[in-house]
Design a protein around this motif. Sequence first.
Motif, PDB file in Angstrom:
ATOM      1  N   UNK B 103       0.828  -1.218   0.000  1.00  0.00           N
ATOM      2  CA  UNK B 103       0.000   0.000   0.000  1.00  0.00           C
ATOM      3  C   UNK B 103       0.857   1.261   0.000  1.00  0.00           C
ATOM      4  N   UNK B 104       1.744   1.348  -0.973  1.00  0.00           N
ATOM      5  CA  UNK B 104       2.630   2.505  -1.075  1.00  0.00           C
ATOM      6  C   UNK B 104       2.031   3.533  -2.032  1.00  0.00           C
ATOM      7  N   UNK B 105       1.951   4.793  -1.590  1.00  0.00           N
ATOM      8  CA  UNK B 105       1.259   5.823  -2.387  1.00  0.00           C
ATOM      9  C   UNK B 105       2.103   6.379  -3.531  1.00  0.00           C
ATOM     10  N   UNK B 228      -0.986 -16.828   6.279  1.00  0.00           N
ATOM     11  CA  UNK B 228      -0.475 -15.498   6.588  1.00  0.00           C
ATOM     12  C   UNK B 228      -0.727 -14.546   5.407  1.00  0.00           C
ATOM     13  N   UNK B 229      -0.395 -15.024   4.217  1.00  0.00           N
ATOM     14  CA  UNK B 229      -0.602 -14.212   3.014  1.00  0.00           C
ATOM     15  C   UNK B 229      -2.084 -13.938   2.802  1.00  0.00           C
ATOM     16  N   UNK B 230      -2.898 -14.986   2.986  1.00  0.00           N
ATOM     17  CA  UNK B 230      -4.351 -14.848   2.793  1.00  0.00           C
ATOM     18  C   UNK B 230      -4.906 -13.713   3.650  1.00  0.00           C
ATOM     19  N   UNK B 231      -4.491 -13.660   4.902  1.00  0.00           N
ATOM     20  CA  UNK B 231      -4.973 -12.599   5.795  1.00  0.00           C
ATOM     21  C   UNK B 231      -4.578 -11.218   5.266  1.00  0.00           C
ATOM     22  N   UNK B 235      -7.172  -8.441   3.849  1.00  0.00           N
ATOM     23  CA  UNK B 235      -7.146  -7.101   4.446  1.00  0.00           C
ATOM     24  C   UNK B 235      -7.068  -6.025   3.374  1.00  0.00           C
ATOM     25  N   UNK B 236      -6.223  -6.278   2.367  1.00  0.00           N
ATOM     26  CA  UNK B 236      -6.127  -5.339   1.243  1.00  0.00           C
ATOM     27  C   UNK B 236      -7.462  -5.240   0.517  1.00  0.00           C
TER      28      UNK B 236
END
Lengths: 262, 375
Positions: B103-105, B228-231, B235-236
Amino acid sequence: MQGILQPPMPKSWRKETKPHKFCPGCGHGIALKALGQAIDELGLQGIAVFGCDIGCSLLAWDFFDLDTVQTHHGRTIPVMVGLKRARPELICIAYMGDGGGYAIGAQHLVNAATRNEKITAILINNTQYGMTGGQMAPTTLPGQKTETTPYGRDPELTGYPTQGPEMVAAITDERAYVARGTVARPGQLREFFKRALQNQIDGRGFSFVEVISACPTNWRTNAKETWEWVEKLMPTYFRVGELKVPEALRGKGVEAKDEETP
Amino acid sequence: MEKPIEGEKKVFMTGNEVVAWAALAAGAEIMYGYPITPQNEIMHYWTRLAPKYGRMFLQTEDELSAGFTTIGGVMGGRRAFTATAGPGNVLMQEPMAMAEMMRLPVVVIIMQRGGPSTGTVIYSQQEVTLTTLGGNGEGFRIVYSTASNQELFDYVIKAFNTAWKYRFPTFVLGDGYQAKMREPLVIYDPEVRGISPVPAEPFLGKPGVPGVDRPPGHYRNTYNTEEELYEVIMGLARAYEAIIPEVVEFEEEAVEGAQLLVMSHGVVSRAAKSAVRALRRDGYPVGYFRPITLRPLPVEVMRRRAKEVRQILVAESAYGQFARLVKEALYGLQVEIVPLFRPGLGINPEDIYSRVQELIKGGEKGAGHIAATHA
């Protein structure tokens, strides 16, 4: 007990993430200890940012009490370059393996060196790709068996080991610092790191340190054989020492030491 | 230091020049870039203007480096951007995958050129799939498709605020025609329009000693297990879906009583709008709809409009890249989708006018695709 039975961890290490995630006998731990000591001695914990690559180096993503970013394979140099350009007051350290620096990210190493980007790049040379299971790297020794050279690396087919620091020394100007250290001499390595960081602190130029390291897991070597590789075999291809030292860094009491040679 | 633009100013500029001015006006602090046509003049203008306003530039060794240095700049808390096109956009997708994951702008300006491969240096709308859904990810990014030099100015300014407000990589998708075309427009200091910059904050190199005054910032994009990746991805997804209603933008005209809707995006929508106005004047029941955000698409309003018409003519300078997005958005509806695909070629109002005329006069059926197999 600490400090009596065992030497203390560098202050800049993050204790909560120790023991670290590297294999037993891996050289990363020694290199990162020397780096931690160099950061401590130069008092950089508040301004140093650590970038780590893909491959085994990514396991250092939570290693330090430093702001840290784990990037993509070969792309740590551009991330640190971008950060340094945007925030020149930070001390930016790009930490990678030989695949990241000499193969997939070679263009970034070459161009960052040519542009004299004011970052410190550290490259761990363990003669193969560790994380992916031991394939040939640019640094693989002639005759060395890897998963993609099962009959040994044939220089006729795949060339000789990359001479990274020699290349960087050839393409940089007198403001660059270039050295090759070894995990067999952690004291000397720490001094190399200190000079590489000092060169950035002084705003002088690009700094590059290759580190001869060990991968007993993929080399399939025992402790004795591993040290023979690191101390005897690898230096026949990779000469240990400083290749380029800016005038201002010479004779400032950080001469190479090897008092900790095992 | 003086502002790049005081108040408002009428100018006559190419799109590339407009982008450089807009980035200055938006408070962009550093541009990282690699030459590729047709976006080069963004860098040319930026390198001339930036030093006058204390801004920086780095010419990198390729677009991988341009994208990753932009990431470095953004993580240092700077409003940073890059610009590219075509094969450069292909390379740009690697850093954008990292930006999406973390999530880098970052802000990226794309000036589409012909493809695949080196294609042409001139024009196309063939980078829609790449820009909206590129990389080994899920398309958690925001893409504005502009139609004019005025919009390039408006949306480049907006892109920086969108990126820093929502923390998703943000793209302004132009094309070679917009890049090279000179048009009249109004450039302005965003403050006079009530637009304040969303503050940029550092990810790396925050105040205080890590581990002493504060915890260290440890940022990664690699995870150990599927769970872990799934979470992380879920979330994204939740974060992205939550902002959709706030982010989506569209433009429409003459949709009341329309039996056929012309759907297009970017510069082609100008031809579509002209055609629809002429068709309406001549008595054809035709409407105009244009999503401005291609990611996320304004799905809700698109479905509402689709239900009101019999046919949708999708006009684009690509072989169905935009149409695929439209079909997905309209899945399940009984509306005929008729293509007007001209990959790498401009589309004129006459092209759309005559196609619509044929469709309505002939009552033509069967040439198009049904959006879905069930109602």
